[in-house]
Design a protein around this motif. Structure first.
Motif, PDB file in Angstrom:
ATOM      1  N   HIS A 125       0.818  -1.216   0.000  1.00  0.00           N
ATOM      2  CA  HIS A 125       0.000   0.000   0.000  1.00  0.00           C
ATOM      3  C   HIS A 125       0.851   1.265   0.000  1.00  0.00           C
ATOM      4  CE1 HIS A 125       0.732   1.077   4.231  1.00  0.00           C
ATOM      5  NE2 HIS A 125       0.568  -0.206   4.551  1.00  0.00           N
ATOM      6  N   SER A 180      -1.417   4.963   4.430  1.00  0.00           N
ATOM      7  CA  SER A 180      -2.540   4.138   4.032  1.00  0.00           C
ATOM      8  C   SER A 180      -2.481   2.849   4.841  1.00  0.00           C
ATOM      9  CB  SER A 180      -2.492   3.876   2.523  1.00  0.00           C
ATOM     10  OG  SER A 180      -3.612   3.147   2.084  1.00  0.00           O
ATOM     11  N   LYS A 184      -3.367  -1.834   4.611  1.00  0.00           N
ATOM     12  CA  LYS A 184      -3.602  -3.016   3.785  1.00  0.00           C
ATOM     13  C   LYS A 184      -5.003  -3.050   3.189  1.00  0.00           C
ATOM     14  CE  LYS A 184      -4.833  -5.881   7.829  1.00  0.00           C
ATOM     15  NZ  LYS A 184      -4.608  -4.801   8.808  1.00  0.00           N
ATOM     16  N   SER A 224      -6.692  -0.594   1.816  1.00  0.00           N
ATOM     17  CA  SER A 224      -6.950   0.527   0.916  1.00  0.00           C
ATOM     18  C   SER A 224      -7.943   0.099  -0.164  1.00  0.00           C
ATOM     19  CB  SER A 224      -5.651   0.984   0.257  1.00  0.00           C
ATOM     20  OG  SER A 224      -5.163  -0.022  -0.623  1.00  0.00           O
ATOM     21  N   ASN A 240      -6.167  -1.998  -2.817  1.00  0.00           N
ATOM     22  CA  ASN A 240      -5.853  -3.363  -2.384  1.00  0.00           C
ATOM     23  C   ASN A 240      -7.095  -4.243  -2.328  1.00  0.00           C
ATOM     24  OD1 ASN A 240      -3.151  -2.853  -2.195  1.00  0.00           O
ATOM     25  ND2 ASN A 240      -3.009  -3.121   0.023  1.00  0.00           N
ATOM     26  N   ARG A 299      -2.041  -8.987   1.354  1.00  0.00           N
ATOM     27  CA  ARG A 299      -1.899  -7.553   1.603  1.00  0.00           C
ATOM     28  C   ARG A 299      -1.514  -7.370   3.068  1.00  0.00           C
ATOM     29  NH1 ARG A 299      -7.591  -8.549   1.464  1.00  0.00           N
ATOM     30  NH2 ARG A 299      -8.756  -7.523   3.162  1.00  0.00           N
ATOM     31  N   SER A 359       1.724   0.556  -4.704  1.00  0.00           N
ATOM     32  CA  SER A 359       1.040   1.826  -4.948  1.00  0.00           C
ATOM     33  C   SER A 359       1.830   2.973  -4.335  1.00  0.00           C
ATOM     34  CB  SER A 359      -0.369   1.802  -4.336  1.00  0.00           C
ATOM     35  OG  SER A 359      -1.169   0.802  -4.912  1.00  0.00           O
TER      36      SER A 359
END
Length: 250
Positions: free
Chosen positions: A30, A34, A36, A38, A41, A57, A102
């Motif tokens: 992530h 942020s 896991k 998000s 995700n 994640r 990301s």
């Protein structure tokens, strides 16, 4: 589930598996400030499961449910945690593994992929290969000086309160060059970025594409911002990443 990195930090993660058995897995990294869960995700977790691909994640240091505090995070720590996630995945029998990152997680993914030759593919959403440049552009010289003095930064997610973050984060950033790491990546790599990204300058994506020596694809989405906040942009971005992972985890 709980993982542990080499420094002994507890990492909170979620392994999502499709209805059938699968040896294919995407590890999802992530972004900054942020976690896991998000929106990216969670969307990728669902889309990948539909393609019979598991996903892992996890929360970086000081974010979500992982050990902290956030103010002590560094790029080096995040890299170690992504490597711990990959190591766990391998130990569980996953054989075809892709890495997704990301923004800040994109930088982490680049650095990790540059020294993990066994990966099948990498997918990057608005990655930050040169974080020091982005920090200077975002904060300016006076903001950088205030960061060094107070060990706090403005909330780049839009909040009004300043966020504790040691200046050592920036000093550690200077030790990590995403372009140099990209040249060492040996697997196919996708970059997706909007041409209206308000945080990461588009020239970073273009330079990153040039640095990659393995097969690579750069998708510049017209009108998309850093968060792909319009529904059509978000749908296209998650679809591109899902297709890339599914195509290369063979």
């Amino acid at each position: 589930m709980t993982l542990v990195d080499t420094a002994g930090h507890r990492i909170a993660g979620v392994l999502s598996t499709p209805s059938g058995t699968s040896s294919k897995l995407a590890v999802l990294c992530h972004g900054f400030l942020s976690n896991k869960n998000s929106s990216t995700n969670k969307a990728l977790t669902r889309l990948l499961a539909e393609r019979n691909i598991a996903s892992l994640r996890f929360d970086f240091f000081g974010q979500g449910e992982s050990d902290g505090p956030f103010e002590a995070i560094t790029v080096s720590t995040a890299v170690g945690q992504a490597e711990a996630a990959l190591g766990w995945a391998t130990s569980q029998g996953f054989r075809e593994i892709g890495l997704v990152g990301s923004s800040f997680g994109g930088l982490v993914a680049i650095l990790v992929a540059g020294r993990t030759p066994g990966l099948r593919c990498v997918a990057l959403k608005c990655p930050v290969p040169d974080f020091p440049e982005v920090l200077h552009l975002e904060f300016g010289s006076s903001g950088m000086a205030e960061w060094k003095r107070t060990h706090t930064i403005p909330d780049v997610t839009g909040g009004s309160a300043r966020i504790p973050l040691r200046y050592g984060f920036y000093e550690d950033c200077l030790r990590h060059n995403g372009y140099e790491a990209a040249a060492r990546i040996t697997c196919p790599t996708l970059i997706v970025q909007g041409d209206e990204d308000e945080l990461v300058p588009l020239h970073q994506a273009r330079r990153l594409r040039e640095a990659l020596r393995a097969p690579a694809r750069l998708e510049i989405m017209s009108g998309a911002d850093h968060g792909f906040s319009k529904a059509e942009h978000f749908h296209t971005m998650t679809g591109l990443i899902t297709d890339w992972i599914a195509t290369h985890l063979t």
